[in-house]
Design a protein around this motif. Structure first.
Motif, short mmCIF file in Angstrom:
data_model
loop_
_atom_site.label_atom_id
_atom_site.label_comp_id
_atom_site.label_asym_id
_atom_site.label_seq_id
_atom_site.Cartn_x
_atom_site.Cartn_y
_atom_site.Cartn_z
N LEU A 27 0.82 -1.21 0.00
CA LEU A 27 0.00 0.00 0.00
C LEU A 27 0.85 1.26 0.00
O LEU A 27 0.50 2.25 -0.64
CB LEU A 27 -0.95 0.00 1.20
N LEU A 28 1.98 1.23 0.70
CA LEU A 28 2.88 2.38 0.69
C LEU A 28 3.42 2.64 -0.72
O LEU A 28 3.45 3.79 -1.18
CB LEU A 28 4.04 2.16 1.65
N VAL A 29 3.81 1.60 -1.40
CA VAL A 29 4.36 1.75 -2.75
C VAL A 29 3.30 2.24 -3.72
O VAL A 29 3.54 3.17 -4.51
CB VAL A 29 4.99 0.42 -3.23
N VAL A 30 2.11 1.65 -3.67
CA VAL A 30 1.04 2.06 -4.57
C VAL A 30 0.64 3.51 -4.29
O VAL A 30 0.43 4.30 -5.21
CB VAL A 30 -0.18 1.12 -4.44
N GLY A 31 0.55 3.87 -3.02
CA GLY A 31 0.22 5.24 -2.66
C GLY A 31 1.26 6.22 -3.15
O GLY A 31 0.93 7.30 -3.65
N ALA A 32 2.53 5.87 -3.02
CA ALA A 32 3.60 6.75 -3.49
C ALA A 32 3.56 6.92 -5.00
O ALA A 32 3.75 8.03 -5.52
CB ALA A 32 4.96 6.20 -3.05
N VAL A 33 3.28 5.85 -5.72
CA VAL A 33 3.19 5.93 -7.18
C VAL A 33 2.01 6.82 -7.59
O VAL A 33 2.13 7.65 -8.50
CB VAL A 33 3.05 4.52 -7.80
N LEU A 34 0.88 6.68 -6.91
CA LEU A 34 -0.28 7.52 -7.23
C LEU A 34 -0.01 8.99 -6.94
O LEU A 34 -0.42 9.86 -7.71
CB LEU A 34 -1.51 7.04 -6.46
N VAL A 35 0.69 9.26 -5.85
CA VAL A 35 1.04 10.64 -5.54
C VAL A 35 1.96 11.21 -6.60
O VAL A 35 1.78 12.34 -7.07
CB VAL A 35 1.69 10.75 -4.14
N LEU A 36 2.96 10.45 -7.00
CA LEU A 36 3.89 10.93 -8.03
C LEU A 36 3.19 11.18 -9.35
O LEU A 36 3.43 12.19 -10.02
CB LEU A 36 5.03 9.94 -8.21
N LEU A 37 2.30 10.27 -9.75
CA LEU A 37 1.57 10.45 -11.00
C LEU A 37 0.65 11.66 -10.92
O LEU A 37 0.51 12.41 -11.88
CB LEU A 37 0.78 9.20 -11.34
N GLY A 38 0.02 11.85 -9.78
CA GLY A 38 -0.86 13.00 -9.60
C GLY A 38 -0.10 14.31 -9.64
O GLY A 38 -0.57 15.30 -10.19
N ARG A 39 1.09 14.33 -9.05
CA ARG A 39 1.89 15.56 -9.05
C ARG A 39 2.43 15.90 -10.44
O ARG A 39 2.67 17.05 -10.74
CB ARG A 39 3.07 15.43 -8.08
N MET A 40 2.63 14.87 -11.26
CA MET A 40 3.12 15.11 -12.61
C MET A 40 2.02 15.57 -13.54
O MET A 40 2.27 15.95 -14.68
CB MET A 40 3.77 13.84 -13.17
#
Length: 51
Positions: A27-40
């Motif tokens: 969940l930490l990894v998926v959440g971090a990926v979603l945050v990065l994609l959202g910020r981009m």
């Protein structure tokens, strides 16, 4: 998602339950990926914003 992953990770480490630790890391990894994609600026699931 990141907060839930962190909570599960901590509970899994304290209680020594490996499945909770594994789910927490995922969940930490998926959440971090979603945050990065959202910020981009990329849309996730057809949405650019969650509000």
């Amino acid at each position: 998602m990141i907060i839930l992953g962190l909570i599960l990770l901590i509970i899994g480490l304290v209680a020594k339950i490996s499945i909770l630790t594994t789910i927490g890391v995922i969940l930490l990894v998926v959440g971090a990926v979603l945050v990065l994609l959202g910020r981009m600026g990329n849309g996730i699931g057809g949405r650019k914003h969650w509000y």
